[in-house]
Design a protein around this motif. Sequence first.
Motif, PDB file in Angstrom:
ATOM      1  N   GLU A  38      -0.764  13.719   5.293  1.00 42.09           N
ATOM      2  CA  GLU A  38      -1.569  13.032   4.279  1.00 42.09           C
ATOM      3  C   GLU A  38      -1.710  11.539   4.550  1.00 42.09           C
ATOM      4  O   GLU A  38      -2.524  10.856   3.936  1.00 42.09           O
ATOM      5  CB  GLU A  38      -0.919  13.224   2.902  1.00 42.09           C
ATOM      6  CG  GLU A  38      -0.968  14.644   2.383  1.00 42.09           C
ATOM      7  CD  GLU A  38      -2.414  15.095   2.141  1.00 42.09           C
ATOM      8  OE1 GLU A  38      -3.159  14.331   1.523  1.00 42.09           O
ATOM      9  OE2 GLU A  38      -2.773  16.193   2.603  1.00 42.09           O
ATOM     10  N   VAL A  39      -0.903  11.028   5.467  1.00 46.23           N
ATOM     11  CA  VAL A  39      -0.951   9.587   5.736  1.00 46.23           C
ATOM     12  C   VAL A  39      -2.245   9.183   6.450  1.00 46.23           C
ATOM     13  O   VAL A  39      -2.612   8.009   6.446  1.00 46.23           O
ATOM     14  CB  VAL A  39       0.284   9.156   6.574  1.00 46.23           C
ATOM     15  CG1 VAL A  39       0.147   9.579   8.033  1.00 46.23           C
ATOM     16  CG2 VAL A  39       0.527   7.658   6.480  1.00 46.23           C
ATOM     17  N   SER A  82      -8.505   6.828   9.815  1.00 47.06           N
ATOM     18  CA  SER A  82      -7.811   5.705   9.176  1.00 47.06           C
ATOM     19  C   SER A  82      -6.402   6.136   8.769  1.00 47.06           C
ATOM     20  O   SER A  82      -6.118   7.326   8.642  1.00 47.06           O
ATOM     21  CB  SER A  82      -8.596   5.210   7.957  1.00 47.06           C
ATOM     22  OG  SER A  82      -8.562   6.201   6.949  1.00 47.06           O
ATOM     23  N   ILE A  83      -5.554   5.150   8.602  1.00 48.02           N
ATOM     24  CA  ILE A  83      -4.169   5.381   8.172  1.00 48.02           C
ATOM     25  C   ILE A  83      -3.976   4.670   6.833  1.00 48.02           C
ATOM     26  O   ILE A  83      -4.411   3.523   6.669  1.00 48.02           O
ATOM     27  CB  ILE A  83      -3.164   4.813   9.206  1.00 48.02           C
ATOM     28  CG1 ILE A  83      -3.337   5.482  10.581  1.00 48.02           C
ATOM     29  CG2 ILE A  83      -1.717   4.952   8.710  1.00 48.02           C
ATOM     30  CD1 ILE A  83      -2.847   6.888  10.694  1.00 48.02           C
ATOM     31  N   LYS A  84      -3.325   5.378   5.906  1.00 42.72           N
ATOM     32  CA  LYS A  84      -3.098   4.772   4.584  1.00 42.72           C
ATOM     33  C   LYS A  84      -1.804   3.968   4.645  1.00 42.72           C
ATOM     34  O   LYS A  84      -0.716   4.535   4.795  1.00 42.72           O
ATOM     35  CB  LYS A  84      -2.999   5.876   3.536  1.00 42.72           C
ATOM     36  CG  LYS A  84      -4.269   6.704   3.430  1.00 42.72           C
ATOM     37  CD  LYS A  84      -4.002   7.971   2.625  1.00 42.72           C
ATOM     38  CE  LYS A  84      -5.164   8.934   2.729  1.00 42.72           C
ATOM     39  NZ  LYS A  84      -4.818  10.295   2.332  1.00 42.72           N
ATOM     40  N   LYS A  85      -1.954   2.661   4.473  1.00 40.10           N
ATOM     41  CA  LYS A  85      -0.801   1.770   4.656  1.00 40.10           C
ATOM     42  C   LYS A  85       0.313   2.057   3.633  1.00 40.10           C
ATOM     43  O   LYS A  85       1.488   2.140   3.993  1.00 40.10           O
ATOM     44  CB  LYS A  85      -1.271   0.317   4.540  1.00 40.10           C
ATOM     45  CG  LYS A  85      -0.169  -0.695   4.685  1.00 40.10           C
ATOM     46  CD  LYS A  85      -0.741  -2.105   4.642  1.00 40.10           C
ATOM     47  CE  LYS A  85       0.371  -3.131   4.533  1.00 40.10           C
ATOM     48  NZ  LYS A  85      -0.166  -4.514   4.490  1.00 40.10           N
ATOM     49  N   ASP A  86      -0.073   2.205   2.361  1.00 35.76           N
ATOM     50  CA  ASP A  86       0.959   2.420   1.335  1.00 35.76           C
ATOM     51  C   ASP A  86       1.739   3.689   1.603  1.00 35.76           C
ATOM     52  O   ASP A  86       2.965   3.742   1.469  1.00 35.76           O
ATOM     53  CB  ASP A  86       0.309   2.501  -0.061  1.00 35.76           C
ATOM     54  CG  ASP A  86      -0.265   1.156  -0.458  1.00 35.76           C
ATOM     55  OD1 ASP A  86       0.104   0.154   0.196  1.00 35.76           O
ATOM     56  OD2 ASP A  86      -1.081   1.108  -1.391  1.00 35.76           O
ATOM     57  N   LYS A  87       1.013   4.706   2.003  1.00 36.53           N
ATOM     58  CA  LYS A  87       1.655   5.992   2.290  1.00 36.53           C
ATOM     59  C   LYS A  87       2.607   5.842   3.483  1.00 36.53           C
ATOM     60  O   LYS A  87       3.714   6.385   3.488  1.00 36.53           O
ATOM     61  CB  LYS A  87       0.552   7.016   2.610  1.00 36.53           C
ATOM     62  CG  LYS A  87       1.029   8.415   2.787  1.00 36.53           C
ATOM     63  CD  LYS A  87       1.056   9.157   1.476  1.00 36.53           C
ATOM     64  CE  LYS A  87       1.597  10.555   1.666  1.00 36.53           C
ATOM     65  NZ  LYS A  87       1.972  11.169   0.404  1.00 36.53           N
ATOM     66  N   LEU A  88       2.164   5.095   4.473  1.00 35.62           N
ATOM     67  CA  LEU A  88       2.997   4.876   5.663  1.00 35.62           C
ATOM     68  C   LEU A  88       4.300   4.191   5.259  1.00 35.62           C
ATOM     69  O   LEU A  88       5.396   4.603   5.676  1.00 35.62           O
ATOM     70  CB  LEU A  88       2.237   4.018   6.684  1.00 35.62           C
ATOM     71  CG  LEU A  88       3.043   3.614   7.922  1.00 35.62           C
ATOM     72  CD1 LEU A  88       3.127   4.771   8.925  1.00 35.62           C
ATOM     73  CD2 LEU A  88       2.419   2.422   8.631  1.00 35.62           C
ATOM     74  N   LEU A  89       4.188   3.158   4.438  1.00 37.58           N
ATOM     75  CA  LEU A  89       5.390   2.430   4.040  1.00 37.58           C
ATOM     76  C   LEU A  89       6.303   3.315   3.195  1.00 37.58           C
ATOM     77  O   LEU A  89       7.534   3.272   3.333  1.00 37.58           O
ATOM     78  CB  LEU A  89       5.003   1.161   3.268  1.00 37.58           C
ATOM     79  CG  LEU A  89       4.345   0.071   4.137  1.00 37.58           C
ATOM     80  CD1 LEU A  89       3.837  -1.078   3.283  1.00 37.58           C
ATOM     81  CD2 LEU A  89       5.308  -0.444   5.197  1.00 37.58           C
TER      82      LEU A  89
END
Lengths: 291, 318
Positions: A239-240, A280-287
């Motif tokens: 999902e990221v 694209s990569i979701k930054k919040d999800k990554l963190l």
Amino acid sequence: MKKRVFIDCHTDMQDIPAIKLIRRIPDLEICGISSCYDPYRSGTEEKISEGFLKSSGFEGKISEGARSPIIPRRGCNGGPGGHSEYYCRPQDGYAWEQMFEQAIKDNEDSGITMLLLGPATNLAIAILRYPAIKSRIDHIIMAGGSFGFGDVAPYSERNVYDDAYACKILLHSGIPMTMIGLSAATDAALSRDEMKTAVRCLVGEKKSESCLEDMSLRCLGGKYIVPSLAAAAWMMDPEVAVMDNFHVDVETNGTEMYGRTVIEWRHYLHEPEETRVAVSIKKDKLLDIVK
Amino acid sequence: MKKIPIIFDCDPGHDDAIALVMALAREDWDIKAITTVGGNNTIKNVTENALRILEVTGRTDIPVASGMEGPFLKELVQTGKFHGKSGMDGHHLPDPVTKAASDDAVGLMAKILEESDEPVTLIITGVFTNVAVLLLAYPHLKSKISKISIMGGSYYRGNWSPIAEFNVWADPEAADVVMRAGIPFDMYGLDVTHQAYLKREEYAELRTYNNPVADFIADLFDFFSKSCIEDRGHPGCLVHDACAVAGLIDPSLFRYIDTHVQMDMDGDITRGGCVVELRPKGWPRDDEVNSKVAVWVDRIGFMKLLLDSCAYFGKKEV
């Protein structure tokens, strides 16, 4: 049964955070690690670094890989790359031998996933040397390439640029492939403080500085853009990333375009679209994943 | 007598077959293996052809291993019309009784090199894919190769494009790997192999030898002459691959220049061609010598060597 992943990576400290993240994935087993071709490592640092050996947490053998690309860039597109030759067989064999050994383990029903965190040289040699490996690799995940702009050249991402032919061999191999590259990772660009916090969560305070130092090539305009971490995060939680399928090839000629991943975005052509690409990569999800 | 260790990588092929016969006639050579590569024909056919050649010459003691089916990055393009359906049309040899020792040519080459106490000479008369994979996968074995004798490339003329010769054109990336490996190589390109021909009346002498190997080679000449003489207007039947063997047997048959050779892989119309540094010394040029390029052959001496090699099998019990 756990899925098996073989990681081909830089064996200084830059890919340690990604490896640490992968080790957290419960249904995944790291079956092998090898040292990718790294033109930025000095000729005197051919050995796998002590820091990497201590930090990776991998108890199996870590094999050494290529010291030069399949086809070096030539004068027309940037000059040669490559290090010293091998004068004897590495103690634990070559990377491509270990890849094949792991892929064909006959007590395993399923094949392996190959995770490439650096140039694709070792896996390309494995495919050339052992064509049968193709049927035993379920999936290649490549942290590299780019949908749009590049880092080392206007349109070329470093890992692909460093051995564009090797990447082409993979893309033409028929093995399902996922590319999580620079442009997608840019959506999740991290400030130094954010990166420091993330790396600390993964490797601890003590080793975080050396990881950040070795990630310096991934620091662009003051922000860390790290496809390897994005790829590891995607393996943990798809999902990221926003993904799409495309036909992808690599330019191996030219000067300014050498090493560019050319992504056929025109879905309306209805051509085969074999490669899954992170858009694209979701930054919040990554963190969140890292924490 | 100390014998010269040889690995012969080929894709027979008419001229490969003639080259092999010349090599097999050498009592001072120790041919460790014959490895095959997809090129003139499919890997299956060229491997069977290699086995047939060993059977007709009575040398089934030499292991044959089949190798790469096709090039690094593209589909194999075969030379079918020149070599016929089997890859070696013109003389009917029965299906081989012997089997290939292995389907892992690269593995066999690596094993031979690992175990050899002295450097081994490689002969390449086919597409370069096997040797390129060997050099990529076993870089530490480069020092075990004394030199490579190559039929391939050219400095002016091509056969598969205006400037590109088939063996390098078919897999230019593989040729590039071999040429950059740091191993000295002797290159017998089209410019010199086009001087190495036998006229019909010259190879007709083979029919008088009364040995099955000479008959076999004469039949191959008859078939190959059709494309060389009738279709393309050459003065005789070209025997490209045999030059790479003849030069090893008797270098005095050739004149060479020491120079730098590299592959072109980028050009729209020059891809697969060789870039041979021919500019005179003193001009601005790349002087890193990696090759001896044959530029002239003593055609009569070459022909005599070839005919003597075939005659050898009449004196020897096959």
